[in-house]
Every structure is written in C-alpha cells, then in structure tokens.
Design an enzyme around this catalytic site. Sequence first.
Site, PDB file in Angstrom:
ATOM      1  N   LYS A  13      38.801  38.016  39.384  1.00 42.07           N
ATOM      2  CA  LYS A  13      38.008  39.245  39.551  1.00 42.07           C
ATOM      3  C   LYS A  13      37.328  39.643  38.232  1.00 42.07           C
ATOM      4  O   LYS A  13      36.154  39.970  38.204  1.00 42.07           O
ATOM      5  CB  LYS A  13      38.892  40.408  40.029  1.00 42.07           C
ATOM      6  CG  LYS A  13      39.588  40.171  41.355  1.00 42.07           C
ATOM      7  CD  LYS A  13      40.298  41.433  41.843  1.00 42.07           C
ATOM      8  CE  LYS A  13      41.430  41.921  40.949  1.00 42.07           C
ATOM      9  NZ  LYS A  13      42.578  41.009  40.852  1.00 42.07           N
ATOM     10  N   ARG A  86      43.903  49.450  45.168  1.00 39.07           N
ATOM     11  CA  ARG A  86      44.957  48.448  45.363  1.00 39.07           C
ATOM     12  C   ARG A  86      45.916  48.848  46.474  1.00 39.07           C
ATOM     13  O   ARG A  86      46.841  48.085  46.783  1.00 39.07           O
ATOM     14  CB  ARG A  86      45.754  48.295  44.068  1.00 39.07           C
ATOM     15  CG  ARG A  86      45.255  47.172  43.153  1.00 39.07           C
ATOM     16  CD  ARG A  86      46.085  47.189  41.900  1.00 39.07           C
ATOM     17  NE  ARG A  86      46.238  45.920  41.259  1.00 39.07           N
ATOM     18  CZ  ARG A  86      45.610  45.579  40.127  1.00 39.07           C
ATOM     19  NH1 ARG A  86      44.783  46.420  39.559  1.00 39.07           N
ATOM     20  NH2 ARG A  86      45.853  44.417  39.583  1.00 39.07           N
ATOM     21  N   ARG A 125      47.030  32.218  30.820  1.00 44.48           N
ATOM     22  CA  ARG A 125      45.897  33.099  30.479  1.00 44.48           C
ATOM     23  C   ARG A 125      46.064  33.751  29.104  1.00 44.48           C
ATOM     24  O   ARG A 125      47.140  34.214  28.763  1.00 44.48           O
ATOM     25  CB  ARG A 125      45.786  34.188  31.547  1.00 44.48           C
ATOM     26  CG  ARG A 125      44.717  35.216  31.249  1.00 44.48           C
ATOM     27  CD  ARG A 125      44.320  35.988  32.469  1.00 44.48           C
ATOM     28  NE  ARG A 125      45.291  37.013  32.843  1.00 44.48           N
ATOM     29  CZ  ARG A 125      45.088  37.884  33.825  1.00 44.48           C
ATOM     30  NH1 ARG A 125      43.980  37.843  34.536  1.00 44.48           N
ATOM     31  NH2 ARG A 125      46.014  38.783  34.116  1.00 44.48           N
ATOM     32  N   ARG A 158      48.741  38.828  27.708  1.00 44.52           N
ATOM     33  CA  ARG A 158      49.079  40.173  28.178  1.00 44.52           C
ATOM     34  C   ARG A 158      50.580  40.283  28.403  1.00 44.52           C
ATOM     35  O   ARG A 158      51.189  39.326  28.873  1.00 44.52           O
ATOM     36  CB  ARG A 158      48.344  40.462  29.492  1.00 44.52           C
ATOM     37  CG  ARG A 158      46.914  40.876  29.290  1.00 44.52           C
ATOM     38  CD  ARG A 158      46.137  41.020  30.566  1.00 44.52           C
ATOM     39  NE  ARG A 158      46.867  41.519  31.720  1.00 44.52           N
ATOM     40  CZ  ARG A 158      46.303  41.828  32.880  1.00 44.52           C
ATOM     41  NH1 ARG A 158      45.002  41.677  33.027  1.00 44.52           N
ATOM     42  NH2 ARG A 158      47.017  42.268  33.888  1.00 44.52           N
ATOM     43  N   ARG A 169      54.237  40.833  40.341  1.00 41.64           N
ATOM     44  CA  ARG A 169      52.858  41.286  40.604  1.00 41.64           C
ATOM     45  C   ARG A 169      52.304  40.644  41.873  1.00 41.64           C
ATOM     46  O   ARG A 169      51.608  41.301  42.649  1.00 41.64           O
ATOM     47  CB  ARG A 169      51.969  40.998  39.399  1.00 41.64           C
ATOM     48  CG  ARG A 169      52.264  41.956  38.247  1.00 41.64           C
ATOM     49  CD  ARG A 169      51.710  41.455  36.932  1.00 41.64           C
ATOM     50  NE  ARG A 169      50.272  41.340  36.931  1.00 41.64           N
ATOM     51  CZ  ARG A 169      49.591  40.457  36.202  1.00 41.64           C
ATOM     52  NH1 ARG A 169      50.221  39.619  35.421  1.00 41.64           N
ATOM     53  NH2 ARG A 169      48.280  40.425  36.268  1.00 41.64           N
TER      54      ARG A 169
HETATM   55  P1  AMP Z   1      44.884  44.297  36.159  1.00 33.15           P
HETATM   56  O1  AMP Z   1      44.328  44.267  34.787  1.00 33.15           O
HETATM   57  O2  AMP Z   1      43.853  44.687  37.188  1.00 33.15           O
HETATM   58  O3  AMP Z   1      45.639  43.050  36.530  1.00 33.15           O
HETATM   59  O4  AMP Z   1      45.971  45.485  36.182  1.00 33.15           O
HETATM   60  C1  AMP Z   1      47.100  45.435  35.349  1.00 33.15           C
HETATM   61  C2  AMP Z   1      48.123  46.447  35.802  1.00 33.15           C
HETATM   62  O5  AMP Z   1      47.569  47.775  35.723  1.00 33.15           O
HETATM   63  C3  AMP Z   1      48.605  46.325  37.230  1.00 33.15           C
HETATM   64  O6  AMP Z   1      49.627  45.335  37.385  1.00 33.15           O
HETATM   65  C4  AMP Z   1      49.118  47.731  37.491  1.00 33.15           C
HETATM   66  O7  AMP Z   1      50.358  47.959  36.835  1.00 33.15           O
HETATM   67  C5  AMP Z   1      48.075  48.578  36.784  1.00 33.15           C
HETATM   68  N1  AMP Z   1      46.956  48.897  37.700  1.00 33.15           N
HETATM   69  C6  AMP Z   1      45.658  48.492  37.571  1.00 33.15           C
HETATM   70  N2  AMP Z   1      44.922  48.958  38.578  1.00 33.15           N
HETATM   71  C7  AMP Z   1      45.763  49.660  39.385  1.00 33.15           C
HETATM   72  C8  AMP Z   1      45.604  50.353  40.603  1.00 33.15           C
HETATM   73  N3  AMP Z   1      44.425  50.403  41.244  1.00 33.15           N
HETATM   74  N4  AMP Z   1      46.685  50.969  41.133  1.00 33.15           N
HETATM   75  C9  AMP Z   1      47.881  50.937  40.516  1.00 33.15           C
HETATM   76  N5  AMP Z   1      48.117  50.269  39.375  1.00 33.15           N
HETATM   77  C10 AMP Z   1      47.061  49.634  38.803  1.00 33.15           C
END
Ligand code: AMP
Length: 211
Positions: A13, A86, A125, A158, A169
């Site tokens: 994404k 999400r 990654r 990360r 996740r």
């Molecule tokens: P990402 O960078 O999109 O993989 O997001 C990393 C982490 O941020 C996720 O595993 C969640 O802990 C938190 N997070 C990001 N977006 C959301 C969302 N829309 N709702 C809840 N938690 C989020």
Amino acid sequence: MNIILLGAPGSGKGTQSEVLCEKKSFTQLSTGDLFRNNIANKTPLGLEAQGYMNQGLYVPDDVTNKMVGDYLESNHEGLIFDGYPRTVDQAKELDLMLAKYDKVIDKVVYIDLDDSVLMSRLTGRVVCEICKRSYHVVTRKPAVEGICDFDGGKLVTRPDDQEDKIKTRLEVYNNQTAPLISFYEDKLVKIPSDGKTPQEVFELIVESLGI
Ligand code: AMP
C-alpha cells in the site's frame, strides 16, 4: 477523487501510494505514518498509540478517527487513504466525516497477496527514517546498503516488523480489516498482485481506476 488502498500489512500500500502521489497527484494520508510522527514528537496521541502499535494491535477507533477528522479539516480531496479505515466502524465514521465536506470515497483498491509472501516481505523490510520509503534487504536493495536512494536517510527496521508482531498484525488484519472487502463491495477493484512487480501493480491500479 478519493480512494482507499486496502490490503494486508506488506501488500505494498505504501509503495503504491508513493507512486500514485508522484505520478497522479494524489495526497497520501497514512495513519501509520501520522502515528509514527506523533510518537517521534512524543505527543500525547503518540504516547497513547505507541503501546498498541508495538504489540501489533490496532489503536482504538475513537483515537484514530479523531486524528483523521483533524486532518480532513484542511484537506479532503484527491486523497489516498493508506492504512485507514481498518475496521468497519472506522469506515462508517469516514463516510460521515467526508459527508461534512460533500465528499465520498470513490473507489477502494484492494491489493490481494498471499500470506506467505506478506510474511517474507515484512521480515526483510527496512524503511527510510526521513521519507518512509520502503526497501527490502533481498528483493529491493538500495544502491548503498542501509541508505535511502532518495534522500540519504538511514534505513531502519520498524519495531513492529519482528516475526511475532507480524503474525499478530496479520491475524488482526484478517479478523478486523478483511471484512471491509465486503463492506466496500460496490466500490471495490481487486488487484491480484502475486508474482507482479510494483510497476505492474501500479499499471493495473491506474487502468482499473481509469486515471
Ligand atoms: P501501518 O504503517 O499502516 O502498517 O500501521 C502501523 C500500525 O499503526 C498498525 O499496526 C496499528 O497499530 C496502527 N494503525 C495504523 N492505522 C491504523 C488504523 N486505521 N486503525 C488502528 N490502528 C492503526
């Protein structure tokens, strides 16, 4: 046009958002990046989000929706929602928030990829500390090891890209986010991505959106 990029962690994404912003003038709204910026700046929101994120769990809907609502006050058109919504509750709230500005989600791009590919992508990654571009230690190496090609930033892993957290996740994604595929049935374009390069995926997205 406002679009959502939907897909599991590691489905690409972020990479696709980056190219769509560069070539098709979208603006990326990544809730993960917004949370990480808040964590880096030690804001109260960042402190609240950090505990959930480090465990691979979702930040509660009310906290996440509020952050997105604040962002939408200044920008609500030409957006790519990356990592938001999400949950079905977030999706319903997003519709309400956009309606305040007479806006809607036009299309939902679902990047479909096999779980085993997701796992190997995430365990290798590394991301740039500055611009957040993603690389992979085997399949998408930078020109100079550990350094971002684009801005010379340091490449880091990360904290939530460790194997046990990745498993959590993916589970959380399957339980809480996958239901959005049927929620957005009418707006969904499915992009089968197994075995495709990022460029091929990008071309499929552009074609399916007619842009
Ligand atoms: P990402 O960078 O999109 O993989 O997001 C990393 C982490 O941020 C996720 O595993 C969640 O802990 C938190 N997070 C990001 N977006 C959301 C969302 N829309 N709702 C809840 N938690 C989020």
